[in-house]
Scaffold this active site. Structure first.
Site, PDB file in Angstrom:
ATOM      1  N   HIS A  67       0.725  -1.240  -0.011  1.00 60.42           N
ATOM      2  CA  HIS A  67      -0.493   0.065  -0.492  1.00 60.42           C
ATOM      3  C   HIS A  67       0.901   1.326   0.241  1.00 60.42           C
ATOM      4  O   HIS A  67       1.627   1.490   0.836  1.00 60.42           O
ATOM      5  CB  HIS A  67      -1.282   0.492   0.894  1.00 60.42           C
ATOM      6  CG  HIS A  67      -2.415   1.165   1.319  1.00 60.42           C
ATOM      7  ND1 HIS A  67      -1.367   2.674   1.180  1.00 60.42           N
ATOM      8  CD2 HIS A  67      -3.353   0.639   0.767  1.00 60.42           C
ATOM      9  CE1 HIS A  67      -3.287   3.450   0.223  1.00 60.42           C
ATOM     10  NE2 HIS A  67      -4.148   1.987   0.571  1.00 60.42           N
ATOM     11  N   PHE A 271      -7.837  -9.423  14.600  1.00 61.91           N
ATOM     12  CA  PHE A 271      -7.578  -7.969  15.462  1.00 61.91           C
ATOM     13  C   PHE A 271      -9.252  -7.321  15.336  1.00 61.91           C
ATOM     14  O   PHE A 271      -9.807  -7.090  14.368  1.00 61.91           O
ATOM     15  CB  PHE A 271      -7.147  -6.846  14.689  1.00 61.91           C
ATOM     16  CG  PHE A 271      -5.364  -7.447  14.480  1.00 61.91           C
ATOM     17  CD1 PHE A 271      -5.275  -7.177  13.105  1.00 61.91           C
ATOM     18  CD2 PHE A 271      -4.296  -7.674  15.562  1.00 61.91           C
ATOM     19  CE1 PHE A 271      -4.278  -8.285  12.967  1.00 61.91           C
ATOM     20  CE2 PHE A 271      -3.669  -8.866  15.430  1.00 61.91           C
ATOM     21  CZ  PHE A 271      -2.998  -9.188  13.968  1.00 61.91           C
ATOM     22  N   ASP A 273     -12.845  -6.090  15.210  1.00 65.34           N
ATOM     23  CA  ASP A 273     -12.477  -4.589  14.363  1.00 65.34           C
ATOM     24  C   ASP A 273     -13.690  -4.427  14.649  1.00 65.34           C
ATOM     25  O   ASP A 273     -14.868  -5.149  14.647  1.00 65.34           O
ATOM     26  CB  ASP A 273     -11.794  -3.684  13.633  1.00 65.34           C
ATOM     27  CG  ASP A 273     -11.985  -4.659  12.380  1.00 65.34           C
ATOM     28  OD1 ASP A 273     -11.834  -3.659  11.045  1.00 65.34           O
ATOM     29  OD2 ASP A 273     -11.905  -5.655  12.195  1.00 65.34           O
ATOM     30  N   ASP A 364      -7.137 -12.538   9.043  1.00 67.81           N
ATOM     31  CA  ASP A 364      -7.332 -11.012   9.279  1.00 67.81           C
ATOM     32  C   ASP A 364      -7.043  -9.963   8.283  1.00 67.81           C
ATOM     33  O   ASP A 364      -7.578  -8.726   7.735  1.00 67.81           O
ATOM     34  CB  ASP A 364      -6.276 -10.502  10.595  1.00 67.81           C
ATOM     35  CG  ASP A 364      -7.220  -8.836  10.985  1.00 67.81           C
ATOM     36  OD1 ASP A 364      -6.551  -7.730  10.368  1.00 67.81           O
ATOM     37  OD2 ASP A 364      -8.137  -9.296  11.847  1.00 67.81           O
ATOM     38  N   ASP A 369      -8.349  -6.414   3.884  1.00 64.56           N
ATOM     39  CA  ASP A 369      -8.074  -6.134   2.744  1.00 64.56           C
ATOM     40  C   ASP A 369      -8.860  -6.506   1.981  1.00 64.56           C
ATOM     41  O   ASP A 369      -9.835  -5.099   0.926  1.00 64.56           O
ATOM     42  CB  ASP A 369      -7.081  -5.700   2.119  1.00 64.56           C
ATOM     43  CG  ASP A 369      -5.805  -5.528   2.970  1.00 64.56           C
ATOM     44  OD1 ASP A 369      -4.672  -6.521   2.171  1.00 64.56           O
ATOM     45  OD2 ASP A 369      -5.921  -4.679   3.185  1.00 64.56           O
TER      46      ASP A 369
HETATM   47  N1  LIG Z   1      -8.699  -6.221  11.942  1.00 66.77           N
HETATM   48  C1  LIG Z   1      -8.102  -5.054  11.593  1.00 66.77           C
HETATM   49  N2  LIG Z   1      -8.705  -4.228  11.846  1.00 66.77           N
HETATM   50  C2  LIG Z   1      -7.807  -2.778  11.516  1.00 66.77           C
HETATM   51  C3  LIG Z   1      -6.917  -3.209   9.884  1.00 66.77           C
HETATM   52  C4  LIG Z   1      -6.463  -1.763   9.740  1.00 66.77           C
HETATM   53  C5  LIG Z   1      -5.729  -1.727   8.755  1.00 66.77           C
HETATM   54  N3  LIG Z   1      -4.506  -2.861   8.678  1.00 66.77           N
HETATM   55  C6  LIG Z   1      -4.022  -2.444   6.926  1.00 66.77           C
HETATM   56  C7  LIG Z   1      -2.398  -2.144   7.226  1.00 66.77           C
HETATM   57  C8  LIG Z   1      -1.766  -3.421   7.090  1.00 66.77           C
HETATM   58  C9  LIG Z   1      -2.421  -4.590   6.496  1.00 66.77           C
HETATM   59  O1  LIG Z   1      -2.105  -5.344   5.145  1.00 66.77           O
HETATM   60  C10 LIG Z   1      -3.841  -3.717   5.977  1.00 66.77           C
HETATM   61  O2  LIG Z   1      -3.759  -3.487   4.639  1.00 66.77           O
HETATM   62  C11 LIG Z   1      -7.015  -0.831  10.249  1.00 66.77           C
HETATM   63  N4  LIG Z   1      -8.151  -1.597  11.345  1.00 66.77           N
HETATM   64  C12 LIG Z   1      -9.518  -1.101  11.594  1.00 66.77           C
HETATM   65  O3  LIG Z   1     -10.145  -0.768  10.532  1.00 66.77           O
HETATM   66  C13 LIG Z   1     -11.381  -0.179  11.193  1.00 66.77           C
HETATM   67  C14 LIG Z   1     -11.270   0.513  10.179  1.00 66.77           C
HETATM   68  O4  LIG Z   1     -12.239   0.498   8.744  1.00 66.77           O
HETATM   69  P1  LIG Z   1     -12.059   2.085   7.809  1.00 66.77           P
HETATM   70  O5  LIG Z   1     -13.247   2.798   8.830  1.00 66.77           O
HETATM   71  O6  LIG Z   1     -13.174   0.792   6.748  1.00 66.77           O
HETATM   72  O7  LIG Z   1     -11.171   2.088   6.749  1.00 66.77           O
HETATM   73  C15 LIG Z   1     -11.184   0.353  12.574  1.00 66.77           C
HETATM   74  O8  LIG Z   1     -11.094  -0.050  13.744  1.00 66.77           O
HETATM   75  C16 LIG Z   1      -9.214   0.052  12.465  1.00 66.77           C
HETATM   76  O9  LIG Z   1      -8.313  -0.012  13.704  1.00 66.77           O
HETATM   77  C17 LIG Z   1      -6.952  -4.441  10.160  1.00 66.77           C
HETATM   78  O10 LIG Z   1      -5.655  -4.899   9.015  1.00 66.77           O
HETATM   79  N5  LIG Z   1      -7.311  -5.472  10.869  1.00 66.77           N
END
Ligand SMILES: Nc1nc2c(c(CN[C@H]3C=C[C@H](O)[C@@H]3O)cn2[C@@H]2O[C@H](COP(=O)(O)O)[C@@H](O)[C@H]2O)c(=O)[nH]1
Length: 391
Positions: A67, A271, A273, A364, A369
């Site tokens: 990214h 994680f 979320d 996850d 993604d």
């Molecule tokens: N379970 C989980 N939650 C994650 C991520 C990430 C970012 N990860 C990136 C970095 C490396 C990886 O390759 C991913 O590309 C953010 N979040 C959560 O999502 C929510 C935001 O959502 P939206 O408002 O739609 O952008 C918010 O609660 C945020 O804390 C993850 O990876 N897993």
């Protein structure tokens, strides 16, 4: 194909780690849930589809760097970038925009960076990168601890009418983290990971890898805002979402080397979320009751789910059921895929097709993604909206 080999004597310390608590909590929550189920048939079907996809295109740590907003160098500055981002990595959903509803300008908080508007989690990354480009050292502990409100308001400035959610909470949380780094870690998270040798030299490359679950425990001890737990049926239930994703982001970014080298990384859980549960429902690994879907999106099965997007209070039964079942669903998916890998290995004597390595982190990341790539296709599944600094 390699399956994590648990045949070796596991030199697991007897201490129960936060990751053990998270897994136990997920089991307890699922066993006492009223509005969510984890359909075994859905798990098996989703596992086979994911396994087939991973055989064609393995999902590896390296995807993390793909990214454009993620840092590309494996150095101390990147460690501090990841720590700042994961300290602020929470609650980006919009108070005004209702995905799936027609009409009305989408005023979701957005950050304009290098000619592009980013929303959600990526808006945070864009805001930090824009600040660094503008010469603001916002990933340093001194800046985190002392920059004033107006400076942070400018860093998070929006390209739309909506401002960043929980602005005051973000200031409190980032200043707390900055003060802890200054007081105990000489101003950098690198010293938390690799305490300087007695002669002050720091050689993460030669330092012993950190133990992932132990690092999660140390983060919870050192940084109060990361202590993501709740009470459910009279018991403390653990989620530790930001503490775990902090370790996972380091592991993925540094490709399990240097500052990102960890043992027992497979012990981390998904994680919890608000985005991955949406993907889990979409692939059939989670099932919401009619009541929950109506609560989250309003309307009824007959009138259609008119998104009204009820807000769920932090610590509410429904919020905890969603988070706990999402964690367990990813555990079950992981086990089901590993079983398929082992069966293939047994049948083909190994050496067939690309290596499929899976753990809760990679699942996850993949599901998150997927949810982001298919935002429109998933709009029929309501996310849960809880204002919290935990996720
Ligand atoms: N379970 C989980 N939650 C994650 C991520 C990430 C970012 N990860 C990136 C970095 C490396 C990886 O390759 C991913 O590309 C953010 N979040 C959560 O999502 C929510 C935001 O959502 P939206 O408002 O739609 O952008 C918010 O609660 C945020 O804390 C993850 O990876 N897993």
């Amino acid at each position: 194909m390699t399956v994590p080999n648990h045949a070796e004597p596991v030199t697991r310390s007897t201490a129960v780690t936060p990751c053990d608590h998270v897994r136990e909590s997920a089991e307890f929550i699922a066993a006492h849930s009223r509005d969510i189920t984890i359909p075994e048939a859905g798990i098996q079907l989703a596992a086979r589809k994911l396994y087939t996809r991973f055989q064609r295109t393995p999902y590896a740590r390296a995807v993390w760097k793909s990214h454009e907003l993620n840092p590309q160098t494996n150095d101390a500055r990147t460690v501090d970038w990841i720590f700042l981002i994961d300290t602020l990595n929470f609650s980006f959903w919009s108070d005004t925009h209702r995905p799936g509803q027609s009409g009305g300008e989408d005023e979701t908080y957005a950050v304009r960076y290098r000619g592009r508007d980013y929303t959600g989690y990526w808006a945070l990354c864009a805001a930090v990168n824009r600040a660094l480009d503008e010469g603001l050292p916002c990933t340093t502990a001194t800046f985190m601890a002392t920059a004033d409100d107006a400076t942070w308001a400018n860093i998070f400035r929006s390209a739309t009418a909506e401002t960043i959610p929980l602005f005051e909470t973000r200031l409190r949380v980032v200043r707390e983290a900055g003060r802890v780094l200054l007081a105990n870690y000489d101003g950098s998270f690198t010293n938390f990971l690799c305490p300087p040798a007695s002669n002050g030299s720091l050689a993460p490359a030669t330092a012993q890898p950190n133990d992932a679950p132990t690092t999660v425990a140390r983060v919870l001890d050192a940084f109060p805002s990361y202590r993501d737990v709740a009470s459910f049926h009279g018991r403390t239930v653990w989620f530790c979402k930001r503490a775990q994703i902090l370790v996972a982001d380091l592991w993925a970014c540094f490709d399990n080397t240097g500052y990102g080298a960890f043992t027992r990384i497979d012990d981390l859980t998904m994680f919890a979320d608000y985005r991955v549960p949406q993907a889990l429902v979409h692939i059939g690994a989670l099932q919401y009751s009619e009541r929950l879907r109506c609560l989250l999106s309003g309307g009824t099965a007959t009138t259609g789910f008119q998104p009204t997007f009820e807000v769920l209070a932090p610590g509410s039964r429904e919020e905890i059921e969603i988070r706990g079942n999402a964690i367990l669903a990813v555990e079950r998916l992981c086990q089901a895929i590993r079983t398929l890998v082992a069966q293939d290995n047994a049948n083909s004597g190994g050496g067939k097709g690309p290596v499929v390595m899976v753990n809760p982190i990679l699942l996850d990341f993949y599901l998150w993604d997927l949810a982001k790539e298919q935002t429109d296709q998933l709009a029929y599944i309501p996310i849960h909206r809880t204002r919290t600094h935990f996720y």
